[in-house]
Design a protein around this motif. Structure first.
Motif, PDB file in Angstrom:
ATOM      1  N   VAL A  17       1.043  -1.255   0.125  1.00  0.00           N
ATOM      2  CA  VAL A  17      -0.060  -0.042   0.051  1.00  0.00           C
ATOM      3  C   VAL A  17       1.082   1.262   0.020  1.00  0.00           C
ATOM      4  O   VAL A  17       1.860   1.263   0.838  1.00  0.00           O
ATOM      5  N   LYS A 153      -6.291  -1.327   0.230  1.00  0.00           N
ATOM      6  CA  LYS A 153      -5.258  -0.628  -0.634  1.00  0.00           C
ATOM      7  C   LYS A 153      -5.950   0.556  -1.689  1.00  0.00           C
ATOM      8  O   LYS A 153      -5.395   1.584  -1.266  1.00  0.00           O
ATOM      9  N   GLU A 157      -5.274   4.560  -0.867  1.00  0.00           N
ATOM     10  CA  GLU A 157      -4.647   5.182  -1.757  1.00  0.00           C
ATOM     11  C   GLU A 157      -5.502   6.123  -2.724  1.00  0.00           C
ATOM     12  O   GLU A 157      -4.946   7.320  -3.061  1.00  0.00           O
TER      13      GLU A 157
END
Length: 169
Positions: A17, A153, A157
């Motif tokens: 990540v 993830k 993000e």
């Protein structure tokens, strides 16, 4: 590190990540965010927003189109390196088939803005037939966990909600 999980490790899945270890740990353990990045949790009931040892969480879920609940207790936290959870009860039949069903999340700093997130699934098939079926069980579970960690993830993000979760439609 001594674990509180009793069943053997069955799956060990990882994803990188692009975020600090602290941010990944904080978002994963913030129980109010579960519906945003998982594919199954619709509503999460808990006493405190941040998971902590001893705390029980009851999730209302939709798994493969079927509504039900999964009750999970946080059993250990090892700083911001590892969190362990035990599945106490569910209405999908998992805890009837798999003994000591539990999971651990590990957070490993790669760099200041990159973290390896690891999800470890622990369980023991309850009988001989389920032991024979364990490769199928693991394949199905691997697929579900893979969707979940990719959702985590993406949420960290990009801030985008997991589109596979009906709660996010």
């Amino acid at each position: 590190m001594q674990t509180k999980l009793k069943a053997p490790l069955q799956l060990n899945q990882k994803i990188t990540v692009k975020a600090s270890k602290d941010k990944v740990w904080r978002i994963f353990n913030d129980q109010s965010l579960l519906p945003k990045w998982t594919q199954d949790v619709q509503i999460s009931h808990y006493d405190e927003v941040m998971a902590s040892p001893g705390q029980l969480r009851k999730n209302e879920c939709i798994v493969n189109g079927k509504k039900g609940t999964i009750e999970t207790r946080c059993v250990a936290m090892y700083g911001k390196d590892r969190a362990e959870f035990f599945v106490e009860k569910d209405t999908f039949g998992m805890t009837k088939m798999l003994l000591n069903m539990s999971f651990a999340a590990e957070f490993r700093e790669i760099s200041e803005n990159e973290t390896e997130f690891v999800m470890q699934s622990h369980f023991t098939p309850k009988n001989v037939l389920l032991k024979l079926m364990n490769p199928i069980i693991k394949k199905k579970m691997r697929k579900e966990v893979d969707i979940m960690i990719k959702g985590l993830k993406s949420f960290i993000e990009t801030g985008k909600l997991n589109p596979l979760n009906p709660a996010n439609q």
